[in-house]
Design a protein around this motif. Sequence first.
Motif, PDB file in Angstrom:
ATOM      1  N   LEU A 144       0.863  -1.180   0.000  1.00  0.00           N
ATOM      2  CA  LEU A 144       0.000   0.000   0.000  1.00  0.00           C
ATOM      3  C   LEU A 144       0.897   1.227   0.000  1.00  0.00           C
ATOM      4  N   ILE A 145       0.471   2.276  -0.677  1.00  0.00           N
ATOM      5  CA  ILE A 145       1.199   3.541  -0.659  1.00  0.00           C
ATOM      6  C   ILE A 145       0.298   4.572   0.003  1.00  0.00           C
ATOM      7  N   VAL A 146       0.818   5.245   1.021  1.00  0.00           N
ATOM      8  CA  VAL A 146       0.106   6.346   1.666  1.00  0.00           C
ATOM      9  C   VAL A 146       0.993   7.574   1.509  1.00  0.00           C
ATOM     10  N   SER A 147       0.431   8.628   0.921  1.00  0.00           N
ATOM     11  CA  SER A 147       1.222   9.822   0.659  1.00  0.00           C
ATOM     12  C   SER A 147       0.476  11.074   1.087  1.00  0.00           C
ATOM     13  N   PHE A 148       1.227  12.023   1.654  1.00  0.00           N
ATOM     14  CA  PHE A 148       0.685  13.342   1.962  1.00  0.00           C
ATOM     15  C   PHE A 148       0.890  14.281   0.777  1.00  0.00           C
ATOM     16  N   ASN A 149       1.610  13.831  -0.237  1.00  0.00           N
ATOM     17  CA  ASN A 149       1.907  14.649  -1.407  1.00  0.00           C
ATOM     18  C   ASN A 149       1.141  14.100  -2.607  1.00  0.00           C
ATOM     19  N   PRO A 150       0.268  14.903  -3.215  1.00  0.00           N
ATOM     20  CA  PRO A 150      -0.530  14.387  -4.328  1.00  0.00           C
ATOM     21  C   PRO A 150       0.286  14.084  -5.579  1.00  0.00           C
ATOM     22  N   ALA A 151       1.491  14.600  -5.673  1.00  0.00           N
ATOM     23  CA  ALA A 151       2.315  14.391  -6.860  1.00  0.00           C
ATOM     24  C   ALA A 151       2.825  12.955  -6.996  1.00  0.00           C
ATOM     25  N   TYR A 152       2.626  12.127  -5.983  1.00  0.00           N
ATOM     26  CA  TYR A 152       3.149  10.765  -6.019  1.00  0.00           C
ATOM     27  C   TYR A 152       2.148   9.732  -6.524  1.00  0.00           C
ATOM     28  N   PHE A 199       1.774   8.750  -9.395  1.00  0.00           N
ATOM     29  CA  PHE A 199       2.422   7.926 -10.418  1.00  0.00           C
ATOM     30  C   PHE A 199       2.927   6.598  -9.834  1.00  0.00           C
ATOM     31  N   LEU A 200       3.197   6.555  -8.533  1.00  0.00           N
ATOM     32  CA  LEU A 200       3.683   5.328  -7.902  1.00  0.00           C
ATOM     33  C   LEU A 200       2.634   4.218  -7.962  1.00  0.00           C
ATOM     34  N   ARG A 201       1.387   4.617  -8.036  1.00  0.00           N
ATOM     35  CA  ARG A 201       0.286   3.654  -8.118  1.00  0.00           C
ATOM     36  C   ARG A 201       0.468   2.747  -9.335  1.00  0.00           C
ATOM     37  N   ASN A 202       0.857   3.325 -10.452  1.00  0.00           N
ATOM     38  CA  ASN A 202       1.066   2.532 -11.678  1.00  0.00           C
ATOM     39  C   ASN A 202       2.399   1.796 -11.663  1.00  0.00           C
ATOM     40  N   TYR A 203       3.375   2.358 -10.999  1.00  0.00           N
ATOM     41  CA  TYR A 203       4.690   1.737 -10.932  1.00  0.00           C
ATOM     42  C   TYR A 203       4.656   0.442 -10.130  1.00  0.00           C
ATOM     43  N   TRP A 204       4.027   0.504  -8.948  1.00  0.00           N
ATOM     44  CA  TRP A 204       3.986  -0.680  -8.087  1.00  0.00           C
ATOM     45  C   TRP A 204       2.679  -1.462  -8.185  1.00  0.00           C
ATOM     46  N   PRO A 244      -2.641  -0.324  -4.132  1.00  0.00           N
ATOM     47  CA  PRO A 244      -3.545   0.793  -3.803  1.00  0.00           C
ATOM     48  C   PRO A 244      -2.783   2.031  -3.332  1.00  0.00           C
ATOM     49  N   PHE A 245      -3.296   3.188  -3.741  1.00  0.00           N
ATOM     50  CA  PHE A 245      -2.696   4.474  -3.395  1.00  0.00           C
ATOM     51  C   PHE A 245      -3.687   5.259  -2.541  1.00  0.00           C
ATOM     52  N   VAL A 246      -3.226   5.678  -1.353  1.00  0.00           N
ATOM     53  CA  VAL A 246      -4.036   6.484  -0.446  1.00  0.00           C
ATOM     54  C   VAL A 246      -3.420   7.871  -0.378  1.00  0.00           C
ATOM     55  N   TYR A 247      -4.218   8.873  -0.670  1.00  0.00           N
ATOM     56  CA  TYR A 247      -3.763  10.257  -0.554  1.00  0.00           C
ATOM     57  C   TYR A 247      -4.371  10.843   0.712  1.00  0.00           C
ATOM     58  N   TYR A 248      -3.523  11.247   1.655  1.00  0.00           N
ATOM     59  CA  TYR A 248      -3.966  11.847   2.916  1.00  0.00           C
ATOM     60  C   TYR A 248      -3.765  13.351   2.797  1.00  0.00           C
ATOM     61  N   PRO A 279      -2.419  22.555  -7.765  1.00  0.00           N
ATOM     62  CA  PRO A 279      -3.795  22.177  -8.108  1.00  0.00           C
ATOM     63  C   PRO A 279      -3.885  21.070  -9.156  1.00  0.00           C
ATOM     64  N   VAL A 280      -2.934  20.999 -10.077  1.00  0.00           N
ATOM     65  CA  VAL A 280      -2.957  19.943 -11.089  1.00  0.00           C
ATOM     66  C   VAL A 280      -2.710  18.587 -10.424  1.00  0.00           C
ATOM     67  N   ALA A 281      -1.701  18.520  -9.576  1.00  0.00           N
ATOM     68  CA  ALA A 281      -1.409  17.275  -8.856  1.00  0.00           C
ATOM     69  C   ALA A 281      -2.573  16.897  -7.941  1.00  0.00           C
ATOM     70  N   MET A 282      -3.191  17.897  -7.322  1.00  0.00           N
ATOM     71  CA  MET A 282      -4.331  17.639  -6.434  1.00  0.00           C
ATOM     72  C   MET A 282      -5.484  17.016  -7.219  1.00  0.00           C
ATOM     73  N   ASP A 283      -5.811  17.596  -8.372  1.00  0.00           N
ATOM     74  CA  ASP A 283      -6.900  17.045  -9.190  1.00  0.00           C
ATOM     75  C   ASP A 283      -6.596  15.609  -9.614  1.00  0.00           C
ATOM     76  N   GLU A 284      -5.339  15.355  -9.978  1.00  0.00           N
ATOM     77  CA  GLU A 284      -4.946  14.005 -10.384  1.00  0.00           C
ATOM     78  C   GLU A 284      -5.063  13.032  -9.213  1.00  0.00           C
ATOM     79  N   ALA A 285      -4.622  13.448  -8.047  1.00  0.00           N
ATOM     80  CA  ALA A 285      -4.712  12.580  -6.864  1.00  0.00           C
ATOM     81  C   ALA A 285      -6.165  12.283  -6.522  1.00  0.00           C
ATOM     82  N   LEU A 286      -7.014  13.279  -6.600  1.00  0.00           N
ATOM     83  CA  LEU A 286      -8.431  13.062  -6.292  1.00  0.00           C
ATOM     84  C   LEU A 286      -9.060  12.094  -7.294  1.00  0.00           C
TER      85      LEU A 286
END
Length: 175
Positions: free
Chosen positions: A3-11, A13-18, A21-25, A33-40
């Motif tokens: 599982l990946i848990v990140s406080f940074n929305p720019a990460y 991309f790790l979801r596809n690498y590994w 599941p990716f959790v954005y906290y 804002p672009v990274a935020m929209d992608e994370a959401l």
Amino acid sequence: PDLIVSFNPAYTFLRNYWRVPFVYYSVDSQIDPVAMDEALCWADLVITSSDLLYHRYQGRARRLEFLPHGVNLEALTRSAGQTPADMAALPRPLAGYMGALNQRLDLDLIEHVSQARPAYSIPLIGPYAADEYGGGLNEAQLARLRRLPNVHLLGAKPLSELGAYINALDVAIVP
């Protein structure tokens, strides 16, 4: 990882690498804002730390949960106006740490601050025994800290007294 848990929305991309599941906290809305929209859009789970962010993200995330930071303000403010005896005896300024003292504690940084600011008292407040939270500190690590004349191992304190310890500090450090 499982599982990946990140406080940074720019990460995201790790979801596809590994392919896990990716959790954005999300604790802050002042971020790219672009990274935020992608994370959401792509996060398997979005957790918010505030009610404001939770409502802002509703309908924009596949799964959204509200998990506020846990602080018992009543317990922390009950004795906040009193200075604990073991803190009152220390010369000021007080630059202290409160939390578990274990392998995550940066002893090199504490030694550096101790030597760079010999007039400061550095109280370390929290459990540090080997059987305590996080595994504590070993004897060699404790010896390193005890050699520093302005570093003070005050040990674990009851929750009802933590507010007084926090309030007695001039500055809090997170080594």
